[in-house]
Design a protein around this motif. Structure first.
Motif, mmCIF file in Angstrom:
data_model
loop_
_atom_site.group_PDB
_atom_site.id
_atom_site.type_symbol
_atom_site.label_atom_id
_atom_site.label_comp_id
_atom_site.label_asym_id
_atom_site.label_seq_id
_atom_site.Cartn_x
_atom_site.Cartn_y
_atom_site.Cartn_z
ATOM 1 N N LEU A 142 84.641 -83.672 29.610
ATOM 2 C CA LEU A 142 83.428 -83.357 28.906
ATOM 3 C C LEU A 142 83.525 -83.881 27.638
ATOM 4 O O LEU A 142 82.219 -84.369 27.348
ATOM 5 N N LYS A 179 74.253 -82.308 28.211
ATOM 6 C CA LYS A 179 75.737 -82.681 28.898
ATOM 7 C C LYS A 179 76.432 -81.594 29.409
ATOM 8 O O LYS A 179 77.130 -81.598 30.356
ATOM 9 N N GLY A 180 76.680 -80.454 28.672
ATOM 10 C CA GLY A 180 77.593 -79.543 28.865
ATOM 11 C C GLY A 180 77.102 -78.871 30.170
ATOM 12 O O GLY A 180 77.886 -78.523 31.260
ATOM 13 N N PHE A 186 77.193 -80.758 33.427
ATOM 14 C CA PHE A 186 78.735 -81.294 33.682
ATOM 15 C C PHE A 186 79.213 -80.290 34.718
ATOM 16 O O PHE A 186 80.139 -80.256 35.527
#
Length: 451
Positions: free
Chosen positions: A18, A120-121, A124
């Motif tokens: 990540l 994004k987190g 993911f």
């Protein structure tokens, strides 16, 4: 191995991956970062392929690429399409970041970086949940598709056309999105509504030049005075928008929905104190959470004109400007709302002033019935992992593409967020609480298995 043990054994590896993703400065709004946005698209494609997804494709658009992947090996089971975005907001003001925005750093069990929570987190989590299911069981309980874009932060200009052109490829039973937040730490929520949006810029022009306030003051119209007078007509004294027809299409809140809002136990006094306000403000007859989640608004985002420098300049400005946005609910038509705002302004323009309007973005509101089975299964998954059942909420923000997915694909949208409201998305020191990183993985696995 249980999924909890699996994810614990992979935790450091997953966080390192990540961090690689977050280190890519994929700022879609800035042309200087075009190559970075492309790099992020390729990173997503490679990670989906590594997770075990098939038919991984990076589709070019007139702007930034769209990444597609699927895994269709569960005959007779529903299909779930995951949507997310790999682009991020600009980082200004840079001096307010405690650590560089694209050098991911963990402090106090929080991962700090631009894009850590938005999105994004959270995106993911879905890639790693699929990887875990395939690693543990060598199969998925449902059919999966991914549609990941790089333009959400600039209002997704190319995704609707991609969806229309690829409707058969994207056909699904459920759209799954993680780009929202919990109500608070340990209090999960599923958003069943997002407000729509429309915007405009207004200019008021008077004379053909700025004028000396001594030589002309009191004898000619002042553009700033005219603008302020005009803007003052937009609301009444009870906080309602005073534009004829503005509330057409706005549904009355049902008793059941008002009860859901009450369950949030929102402390208005605590919020007022935290924000340093003398009082909260809004439409009479509604609580704070109802106002921001289920009622429309008209807000001034910027008002400017005349002399802005240090000291005094005795000038009568020839022009003044305002930026306005409306949040919309229910069946409000953004084009119609803009028409009515312009009509109102034209009929209230002060004598001696001329009005120029530039219309901006438009998006319809999104609404889901919380009683449908797929949303109940999502609430069950949260309860299994968090120990408390998710509440169904209406969010005040707008994610325009959500309504597009629901309408074009004719599928329910499940918004399973794992952020927290105070994680500074769009602001300096954006971060993602790792407690929700861990629990989010388990919740997604639980939800897919329940389907």
């Amino acid at each position: 191995m249980s999924y909890e043990s699996y994810f614990q054994s992979k935790r450091e590896q997953h966080l390192d991956e990540l961090k690689q993703f977050l280190a890519i400065p994929s700022i879609s709004a800035l042309s200087t970062h075009k190559n970075d946005v492309n790099e992020a698209a390729q990173w997503v494609a490679a990670t989906l392929k590594k997770a075990g997804l098939e038919n991984v494709e990076v589709h070019p658009t007139a702007g930034h690429p769209i990444v597609y992947a699927d895994y269709i090996h569960a005959p007779g089971q529903p299909t779930v399409l995951v949507y997310g975005h790999y682009d991020v907001q600009p980082v200004d003001p840079l001096n307010l970041w405690e650590t560089p925005p694209f050098e991911p750093t963990i402090r106090n069990d929080k991962l700090y970086a631009r894009g850590a929570t938005d999105d994004k987190g959270q995106l993911f989590l879905h890639m790693k949940a699929i990887e875990a299911l395939l690693s543990q069981e060598h199969a998925l309980p449902v059919n999966m598709k991914f549609c990941i874009e790089g333009e959400e932060e600039i209002s997704s200009p190319n995704l609707p056309a991609f969806m229309e052109a690829n409707a058969n490829k994207l056909v699904t039973d459920v759209v799954l999105i993680s780009d929202t937040s919990l109500l608070a730490k340990g209090k999960p929520a599923i958003s069943t509504g997002l407000r729509g949006l429309c915007s405009l810029e207004v200019a008021i022009n008077t004379a053909n030049t700025d004028l000396h306030s001594g030589s002309f003051g009191g004898g000619v119209p002042n553009a700033l005075h005219a603008l302020i007078s005009l803007l003052a007509t937009l609301h009444d004294d009870q906080g309602r928008v005073a534009i004829e027809g503005f509330y057409e299409g706005v549904p009355e809140l049902s008793a059941a929905m008002r009860e859901e809002f009450k369950k949030q136990n929102h402390n208005e006094e605590e919020l007022r104190t935290k924000l340093g306000l003398e009082a909260l403000y809004g439409e009479e007859g509604y609580s704070f959470v109802e106002r921001i989640g289920a009622r429309p608004t008209l807000e001034l985002n910027g008002v400017y004109g005349g002399f802005q420098g240090e000291g005094t300049k005795t000038v009568i400005p020839k022009e003044a400007h305002a930026k306005i946005t409306c949040r919309l609910v229910g069946d409000q038509d953004p084009s119609q709302v803009l028409d009515r705002i312009v009509t109102h302004m034209e009929s209230h323009i002060p004598v001696g002033a001329k009005l120029v309007v530039k219309r901006g973005e438009k998006a319809r509101a999104f609404n889901m019935d919380p009683s449908i089975p797929v949303l109940q299964k999502a609430a069950d998954a949260y309860e299994e992992v968090y120990g408390t059942r998710a509440l169904f909420t209406k969010d005040g923000g707008s994610i325009p593409i959500v309504e597009t997915f629901s309408r074009v694909l004719e599928a329910p949208v499940v918004m399973m967020g794992f952020g927290l409201p105070d994680e500074n998305l769009h602001a300096p020191n954006e971060h993602f609480n790792l407690e929700n990183f861990d629990k989010g993985l388990l919740t997604i696995v639980s939800f897919l298995k329940r389907l």
